[in-house]
Design an enzyme around this catalytic site. Sequence first.
Site, short mmCIF file in Angstrom:
data_model
loop_
_atom_site.label_atom_id
_atom_site.label_comp_id
_atom_site.label_asym_id
_atom_site.label_seq_id
_atom_site.Cartn_x
_atom_site.Cartn_y
_atom_site.Cartn_z
N ASP A 111 -1.40 4.33 8.84
CA ASP A 111 -0.30 4.76 9.70
C ASP A 111 -0.80 5.48 10.94
O ASP A 111 -1.58 6.41 10.86
CB ASP A 111 0.67 5.65 8.92
CG ASP A 111 1.27 4.91 7.74
OD1 ASP A 111 1.54 3.71 7.88
OD2 ASP A 111 1.46 5.53 6.68
N ASP A 133 -6.04 9.49 12.20
CA ASP A 133 -5.31 10.27 13.20
C ASP A 133 -5.03 11.69 12.71
O ASP A 133 -4.59 12.53 13.48
CB ASP A 133 -3.98 9.59 13.56
CG ASP A 133 -3.02 9.55 12.38
OD1 ASP A 133 -3.37 8.92 11.36
OD2 ASP A 133 -1.93 10.15 12.47
N ASP A 179 -7.78 4.53 8.27
CA ASP A 179 -6.41 4.92 7.92
C ASP A 179 -5.45 3.81 8.33
O ASP A 179 -5.78 2.95 9.14
CB ASP A 179 -6.08 6.23 8.66
CG ASP A 179 -4.69 6.74 8.38
OD1 ASP A 179 -4.22 6.61 7.23
OD2 ASP A 179 -4.07 7.29 9.31
#
Length: 175
Positions: free
Chosen positions: A11, A135, A9
Amino acid sequence: MNKLSIAIDMDEVIADPIDKFITIYQQEHGYNYTLDQMHGKEFRELLPPELDHTLREYINRKGFFRDLKLIPDSQEVLKALNEKYDVFIVSAATEFPNSLEDKQAWLADYFPFISWTNIMFCGYKIVNTDIMVDDRTKNFTRFNGRKLLFTSPHNINLTEYERVNNWKEVAAKLL
């Protein structure tokens, strides 16, 4: 020999939008938010009601994603991972159309060793890799491989996934 594949990922994993939010809200609204205040929360939960609308406005600004800071050690570890695995950057960027160009340019600047063919901007992260580092646990629901939850303030209280707190821990597990 085929390499294992990894979906990474962007961000809050390799790019730091939280630092930018903290800066924007300090400069434009005089609020001095800290990571400690975010413990177990989304950034939007810190905002007073009159500023609820601003978070999405900032995210949708052209250029918001272009100058995000790097998450420490992400460059070095991704470079090493890229030699051992097929690394794919997978970002749910289509939610924010202005982010697409910014994110692609940011990746070219900081991760030039990852080919454009290994960058996926999508909505739902329906990917078929061996490992995913993210996240957001919602991205694990349809994922069948090894799930590594990258620590971010909003997910700090979750315990049901294999956790990595930083890129040195990712390196220790995967290199």
